[in-house]
Scaffold this motif. Structure first.
Motif, short mmCIF file in Angstrom:
data_model
loop_
_atom_site.label_atom_id
_atom_site.label_comp_id
_atom_site.label_asym_id
_atom_site.label_seq_id
_atom_site.Cartn_x
_atom_site.Cartn_y
_atom_site.Cartn_z
N LEU A 1 0.86 -1.19 0.00
CA LEU A 1 0.00 0.00 0.00
C LEU A 1 0.89 1.24 0.00
O LEU A 1 1.81 1.36 0.81
N ALA A 2 0.60 2.18 -0.90
CA ALA A 2 1.42 3.39 -0.99
C ALA A 2 0.57 4.60 -1.34
O ALA A 2 -0.25 4.55 -2.26
N GLY A 3 0.80 5.69 -0.61
CA GLY A 3 0.18 6.98 -0.92
C GLY A 3 1.25 8.03 -1.02
O GLY A 3 1.26 8.99 -0.25
N ILE B 1 -0.58 -9.93 5.50
CA ILE B 1 0.08 -8.78 6.11
C ILE B 1 0.06 -7.60 5.13
O ILE B 1 -0.01 -7.78 3.91
N ILE B 2 0.11 -6.40 5.69
CA ILE B 2 0.11 -5.17 4.90
C ILE B 2 1.45 -4.49 5.10
O ILE B 2 1.91 -4.32 6.24
N VAL B 3 2.09 -4.10 4.01
CA VAL B 3 3.35 -3.36 4.09
C VAL B 3 3.15 -2.03 3.36
O VAL B 3 2.69 -2.01 2.21
N THR B 4 3.49 -0.94 4.04
CA THR B 4 3.29 0.38 3.47
C THR B 4 4.56 1.21 3.63
O THR B 4 5.57 0.73 4.16
N THR B 5 4.52 2.44 3.14
CA THR B 5 5.66 3.34 3.30
C THR B 5 5.65 3.94 4.70
O THR B 5 4.62 3.95 5.38
N GLU B 6 6.78 4.46 5.11
CA GLU B 6 6.86 5.05 6.46
C GLU B 6 5.94 6.25 6.57
O GLU B 6 5.32 6.47 7.61
N LYS B 7 5.84 7.04 5.50
CA LYS B 7 4.98 8.23 5.52
C LYS B 7 3.51 7.85 5.65
O LYS B 7 2.74 8.52 6.34
N ASP B 8 3.11 6.76 4.97
CA ASP B 8 1.72 6.32 5.09
C ASP B 8 1.45 5.68 6.45
O ASP B 8 0.34 5.77 6.98
N PHE B 9 2.46 5.03 7.02
CA PHE B 9 2.27 4.34 8.29
C PHE B 9 1.85 5.31 9.39
O PHE B 9 1.03 4.95 10.24
#
Length: 347
Positions: free
Chosen positions: A251-253, A296-304
């Protein structure tokens, strides 16, 4: 340039004319800029988004915070608060914006503030009982009301400002001649194995727009994104090698998610892409939960920082990144430390 942007080219000429007049008024002193005794370093770009300002600010925090009281000042893009806000235990990403809140969580030893009016924000920081000894201005290259002591201009390897056009025909916020204000230029998001010949060719293209400094060409640095070997959440971590072949939801925003996806993605992954700085609604959370389907969901640090409080009924992890200079990192560090150390307040 695609067909639609070609149609918008007359508007780009008008926009470039307006921004050039504005810069001329500041350059000649007709419009006033304010300087401060404390060293102020601006990290910014000529284009709209996606050049890697956040990891570069974090690089400077790691470099400077062992020696000085550091503060970051951002506008807090898409935050829901107004005016000057100094981060404390009561704030969250909605109050500060995602990137400032990320700084606040990762670097408790520094002050993190937001204010659209950077002059007012600096004044408020300097009025604190523990006033900072150096201020990092995030995304303030066009904020000419402040006359900073040092300007770092970023341009992405795959979207160099020298090859771009003014908005709305291109992505430039101001003319390419704005590079003349920079003390140094960093080409970001380079391939880690970029050759010296390729670096020299890019440097020559950029030097056409960057005025010489002290009679010599400006030093142009090259950096890449250095991905962590683990993904993290508040209580756990996993090796990237262990999850790369595992079925998961990525997931990325962010402005340019492709490198993040390429680093982690396998053929069995689900992917969800959101706009940069996206505020996740309850319906977004439900859609993410359904898409994950227990994976599991892996996202960017900014989205986290915007998603960490949500309940997905499955683990949520983030992948940290750092900016890594490919060459001359010692010279870069010395240049920054020399500037900060010789400023009035730190002599």
């Amino acid at each position: 340039m695609n067909f639609l942007r070609k149609l918008l080219f007359p508007l780009a000429i008008l926009y470039g004319w307006v921004t050039s007049i504005r810069n001329y008024l500041y350059d000649t002193g007709i419009l006033k800029s304010r300087s401060f005794d404390v060293p102020v370093i601006v990290v910014g770009n000529l284009s709209v988004g996606g050049t890697g300002k956040t990891p570069q600010i974090e690089y400077l925090i790691r470099l400077l915070s062992p020696h000085y009281k550091v503060a970051t000042l951002s506008r807090g893009y898409k935050r829901k608060s107004k005016g000057f806000v100094l981060a404390d235990a009561t704030v969250n990403a909605e109050v500060l914006g995602d990137e400032p809140f990320q700084y606040f969580q990762k670097f408790p030893q520094i002050q993190v503030a937001v204010d659209v009016d950077r002059c007012h924000g600096i004044q408020q920081l300097l009025a604190q009982k523990e006033a900072p000894e150096v201020i990092l201005l995030d995304d303030a290259y066009q904020h000419r009301k402040v006359k900073a002591g040092f300007y770092i201009l970023l341009t992405a390897y795959d979207d160099l400002f020298c090859d771009d056009w003014m908005l709305p025909a291109g992505n430039l916020r101001e003319s390419r001649s704005g590079a003349q204000r920079a003390n140094m230029i960093i080409v970001t998001k380079c391939p880690p194995n970029i050759s010296e010949i390729a670096q020299q060719e890019i440097a020559q293209k950029l030097q056409r727009f960057a005025a010489p400094q002290n009679g010599a060409d400006k030093v142009i640095f090259f950096s890449c994104i250095d991905y962590d070997e683990k993904v993290y959440n508040a209580s756990d971590s996993l090796d990237v090698t262990a999850i790369q072949s595992q079925s998961k939801l990525l997931l990325a925003g962010i402005a340019k998610p492709s490198p993040f996806l390429e680093y982690l993605q396998s053929g069995h992954d689900a992917v969800m892409i959101f706009p940069d700085h996206h505020h996740f609604s309850e319906s977004d959370i439900l859609a993410i939960k359904n898409k994950a389907g227990g994976k599991i969901i892996v996202t960017t640090e900014k989205d986290f920082v915007r998603l960490q409080a949500a309940d997905f009924s499955t683990p949520l992890y983030y992948l940290p990144i750092k900016s890594k200079l490919l060459q001359h990192s010692d010279f870069f560090d010395k240049t920054i430390l020399d500037y900060v150390g010789t400023c009035t307040g730190n002599r």
